[in-house]
Write a protein that holds these residues in place. Structure first.
Motif, short mmCIF file in Angstrom:
data_model
loop_
_atom_site.label_atom_id
_atom_site.label_comp_id
_atom_site.label_asym_id
_atom_site.label_seq_id
_atom_site.Cartn_x
_atom_site.Cartn_y
_atom_site.Cartn_z
N LEU A 321 -27.15 -141.41 -42.18
CA LEU A 321 -27.14 -142.55 -41.26
C LEU A 321 -26.28 -143.70 -41.79
O LEU A 321 -25.69 -144.44 -41.03
CB LEU A 321 -28.58 -143.04 -41.02
N LEU A 324 -23.07 -144.17 -40.29
CA LEU A 324 -23.00 -144.33 -38.84
C LEU A 324 -23.48 -145.71 -38.39
O LEU A 324 -23.72 -145.92 -37.22
CB LEU A 324 -23.86 -143.25 -38.17
N PHE A 343 -24.48 -148.66 -32.36
CA PHE A 343 -24.81 -149.06 -33.74
C PHE A 343 -26.24 -149.58 -33.86
O PHE A 343 -26.89 -149.40 -34.89
CB PHE A 343 -23.80 -150.09 -34.25
N THR A 346 -28.38 -146.31 -34.05
CA THR A 346 -28.35 -145.62 -35.34
C THR A 346 -28.99 -146.47 -36.44
O THR A 346 -29.67 -145.96 -37.32
CB THR A 346 -26.90 -145.28 -35.75
#
Lengths: 592, 354
Positions: A321, A324, A343, A346
């Protein structure tokens, strides 16, 4: 130079300076990183003096800072320089190289059962690149115009234009040079760690029998290898813009009364590249600390770490993660709102593996039999800071909420607690725990206790109140708040924070004293002082090149057999063969 | 001299600590026990400290809430700010119980399960059921937060369309001041270019673009009518700045080379806010929230929210960009220069004050 006929003899230079022994290199990283950290902390004390007593003179500052603090009051440009270098030094030099460099080097060969790193020479280079990088960074303090002053994130155009801030002259060139060297060193180290872990594990040391420390170092090294090169390219493009007139990041700039020639670049591109490293960097700092504390908490609770595989899984999930989520640093840059939404999604997902880790720590303590070494205290401190700081991340990671707290003191409070304190606590815990392994002597417990309680109290005293500053809308990196009547309510809070900051600094002197005193005068360490299971404690107290005098021991079980029913002692080292019919938690399917 | 004395004092203290430690170790050796083994008693003391710390930590937090909780931002002064603050409250209601619960568990376990040589820790390596619970529960809670958050985010970031009555304006940043530009009667901002900036044209308006002729440029403070949506464009001429208007829960970076956007609807006039905050000197403020250089800490502009009539009156008193010829421009120029000079002078003044 030692000849071939007595190659076990090493002269001073090769033993202490150009050493290729991982244990010596670990100590070199620790001491260099620690000294850099000391510089970084002193810088924070100096700018806290300004923030606590805004505009009041401290004549002693002028005595050693000269025109940085005319008449004892910090200059606004130099305030920004100190803030910038404090961030850079703490993030990269103390908590990346100092933490990962020390413990990856010390523990990877010792805990997986290897005689040394895969390449001792690259390992030595990795330290010397780090050392050169440190020297370049320190030297930048003394150049004309001062060191880099655009914040540790060095966003252009501020970092590209000396017209915008004096620190963006030679100081910034040195900053970029230093970071380039740093990244080379970091990559050499990380590649070595990965190769060593993948190839040099002793017989029986399957991946699922590795201590969580090693898992943490492995994942950290992978993150570093994948993300640091992106920072290097970001830095290179910035160097091109600054020195060769390219326009990667710059466009439409009117400064100092004229239009600059740059056209078509975008500062936002730099932000994307920077945070593509910058966010994984947070976990490059944090994961080793979590690995160290997992090991320390399990050992001192005399209990297996709860959910070993879930701990590995959550570290892998966090690592994935972390690649990302970089955009959550850029919610208010004007990027496409849909991108912001992705965003946010995530980023908030990171809370799930983090929650798993916290609950696994708590369950490890539950029904344990806890021995309070200083290392254990700092590890429990880490769990507390990880929770406190992690939870406010749910606010910052939510784009709609971030709008109003972005770049305020709320952020400063959040990341200092979740990343700064947690990683620092993990690192300090590691030093207390593995000091006997590094120096063959014990540190003093009483001073360790005093160090912990003064540190955690003053650390929360510094960073917790900052959430209120942020919720009042006070921006970070302000030289003074006195130009806004809105912020007048917080004058006494800023003083309190500064007092705690000074206390926190003094508390570290206890640690430094204990550390250096114990190197020379500490009690001699027994081989396995914490009654631990891992292989590092099967090596002799006196350091040997090659770690084990005879054969490398074979591993028969996972590292967390503490208080196993049926066993006489409350620990079973990894080298003890399984009893008839005994089940090993670290087994893999193909071993049946 | 003071420096020297301080250094001497520090060394003396370190020396004394060293001596005390030496004596302590020696006497322990005489008593025949290894000082570095953590005794049950030492562990016990630390475990009690854990509870003491928990109590102290919670007390410290409550004390802070009591002392400074009231000094945080007042009620949101914009339409979307109410939604934002509701989302923030919901988030706090999730975060705070989690914080309290986990801290109580952490420090209570740390206290209760302290070392006792007659007891053995429980060998409890994993439990799929427990791990499933604390994976699933955060997932569900976060799903709710994410959905609510994204919904709010979308409504904040969707630009205003022309069928909604609104004001278009620009906030223009440079080291170290702000310039506001209203789009005038046509509600269209004229195009601008950095190459056109000069003393009489501070934001680089393109005179060939007729949309810009009625644009109104102001410094020092800008006004907004209450309950009318405002679509802001942001630009910067040198480094990245950030237009932060905390009372409206609004922030957007100003990036050289591009135009960024944000919209909000102010809902509380300055006069009303003075009453709400019981502060007759209250003023809304636009401040810079991205490090931009030496006077970053003093880059501000006042915002006045007032009734539509008052706003119209105020705006009518401002000069459009191309309304008059050169003499008017001269006036403009001095105003512009003054504010920028003021910010720098402030830095100098702060330095000189010492």
């Amino acid at each position: 130079m030692s000849g071939n006929h007595h190659h076990h003899e090493e002269d001073f230079i090769f033993k202490y300076i150009f050493s290729q022994d991982h244990k010596m290199i670990a100590k070199q990283f620790l001491i260099t990183g620690g000294l850099m950290g000391f510089v970084g902390i002193i810088m924070s004390v100096i700018f806290r003096l300004q923030l606590g007593w805004q505009g009041e003179p401290f004549p002693f500052l002028e005595s050693f800072m000269g025109d940085w603090a005319p008449n004892g009051v910090l200059d606004p440009d130099k305030y920004l320089a100190l803030v910038t270098l404090h961030g850079t030094i703490m993030v990269f030099f103390l908590l990346t190289a100092g933490l990962s460099g020390t413990f990856s080097n010390l523990l990877i060969p010792l805990q997986i059962g290897a005689r040394d790193m895969a390449s001792g020479f690259l390992n030595m280079l990795s330290y010397w690149f780090f050392f050169m990088s440190s020297m370049v960074m320190i030297s930048s303090i003394f150049v004309e115009g001062g060191p880099a002053s655009a914040g540790w994130t060095i966003y252009p155009p501020l970092s590209a234009l000396p017209q915008a801030i004096p620190g963006s002259g030679l100081g910034m060139t040195l900053w970029l040079t230093s970071m380039a060297l740093f990244i080379v060193g970091s990559l050499l180290g990380s590649l070595n760690y990965i190769v060593t872990i993948m190839n040099l594990r002793t017989k029986g040391m399957s991946m699922t029998r590795m201590p969580l420390t090693i898992w943490a170092f492995l994942i950290t090294a992978i993150l570093g290898v994948l993300s640091f090169p992106v920072l290097l390219s970001a830095a290179l493009l910035l160097i091109f813009d600054r020195s060769f007139g390219t326009s990667f990041y710059l466009s439409d700039i009117f400064i100092g009364g004229k239009v600059l020639e740059y056209d078509g670049g975008s500062p936002i591109l730099f932000e994307h590249l920077f945070w593509f490293l910058g966010h994984p960097e947070v976990y490059i700092i944090l994961l080793p600390a979590l690995g160290l504390s997992s090991e320390i908490i399990s050992t001192n609770s005399r209990k297996p770490i709860f959910g070993y595989r879930a701990m590995i899984g959550s570290m892998l999930a966090i690592a994935l993660l972390s690649f990302l989520v970089w955009g959550h640093h850029m919610f208010v840059t004007g990027m496409n709102p849909f991108l912001g939404a992705v965003f946010t999604f995530t980023t908030l997902l990171v809370a799930i593996p983090s929650a798993v880790k916290v609950f696994n720590y708590l369950t490890t303590l539950w029904k344990g039999n806890i021995v309070y070494t200083p290392a254990m205290l700092f590890s429990i401190g880490l769990v507390s800071t990880f929770i406190t700081g992690g939870l406010t991340g749910i606010i910052l990671g939510d784009s709609a909420l971030d709008i109003n707290v972005h770049d305020t003191y709320f952020v400063v409070g959040h990341f200092h607690i979740v990343m700064g304190l947690s990683a620092a606590f993990g690192m300090i815990a590691g030093v207390y725990h593995w000091f006997p392994k590094m120096f063959g002597r014990m540190m003093n417990n009483k001073l360790g206790y005093a160090h912990f309680w003064t540190t955690i109290v003053s650390a929360y005293g510094v960073f917790f109140p900052m959430h209120f500053l942020g919720l009042a809308g006070i921006p970070r990196r302000y030289y003074t708040n006195s130009n806004f009547p809105l912020f007048d309510d917080f004058i006494d809070m800023n003083q309190m924070i500064s007092v705690f900051a000074i206390l926190a600094f003094l508390a570290q002197l206890i640690f430094a004293y204990n550390f250096f005193y114990s190197i020379f005068k500490g009690q001699r360490a027994p081989q396995n002082p914490w009654r631990s299971n891992t292989l590092d404690w099967t090596t002799p107290v006196e350091h040997l090149h090659g770690n084990w005098p005879g054969e490398i021991p074979e591993v028969h079980r996972w590292p967390y057999d503490y208080s196993k029913p049926g066993a006489e002692e409350d620990f079973i080292p990894q080298t003890v063969p399984l009893a008839e019919g005994e089940f090993d938690e670290g087994h893999t399917e193909d071993e049946h | 001299m003071m420096t020297f004395l301080t250094i001497v004092a520090v060394f003396l203290v370190l020396f004394v600590i060293g001596q005390v430690l030496g004596v302590f170790e020696l006497s322990a050796k005489l008593r025949g026990r290894n000082v570095y083994d953590v005794t049950e008693k030492e562990s016990k003391v630390q475990s009690v400290m854990m509870l003491v710390f928990l109590a102290a930590y919670f007390t410290f937090i409550l004390w802070q809430v009591n002392k400074w909780g009231g000094s945080t931002l007042p009620v949101p002064a914009s339409l979307h700010g109410v939604t934002t603050d509701t989302l923030l409250s919901i988030t706090w209601w999730i975060i705070i119980p989690m914080f309290v619960l986990t801290h109580i568990l952490l420090f209570y376990f740390a206290f209760k399960y302290v070392y006792n040589k007659n007891r053995r820790a429980e060998y409890f390596a994993h439990s799929n059921k427990l791990e499933l619970i604390w994976t699933a529960v955060p997932t569900i809670v976060l799903t709710i937060l994410i959905l609510y958050g994204l919904n709010t985010w979308n409504s904040i970031t969707t630009p205003l369309t022309d069928d909604v009555d609104h004001i278009k304006m620009e906030l223009y940043a440079k080291q170290f001041d702000w310039t506001a530009r209203y789009s005038g009667a046509d509600n269209k901002l004229g195009s601008a270019d950095v190459h056109l900036i000069d003393a009489t044209n501070p934001v680089g308006l393109d005179v060939r673009d007729e949309n810009g002729n009625d644009d109104i440029i102001v410094k020092g403070e800008f006004h907004l009518p209450v309950n009318v949506p405002v679509q802001f464009n942001f630009r910067s001429q040198d480094v990245i700045h950030s237009a932060y208007m905390p009372h409206f829960r609004a922030q957007m970076n100003c990036v050289p080379g591009m135009t960024t956007k944000f919209k909000f609807t102010p809902t509380i006039t300055t006069a009303e806010m003075k009453q709400i905050t019981k502060n007759p000197d209250f003023n809304y403020v636009l401040l810079c929230n991205k490090i931009c250089g030496a006077a970053h800490y003093n880059m501000q502009m006042a915002i006045i929210v007032e009734s539509q009539e008052d706003f119209d009156k105020w705006l009518a008193g401002q000069k459009p960009f191309k309304a008059e010829e050169a003499p008017a421009m001269e006036v403009e120029k001095t105003v512009v220069e003054d504010t920028a000079v003021e910010a720098v002078e402030q830095v100098e003044a702060d330095k000189a004050e010492i």
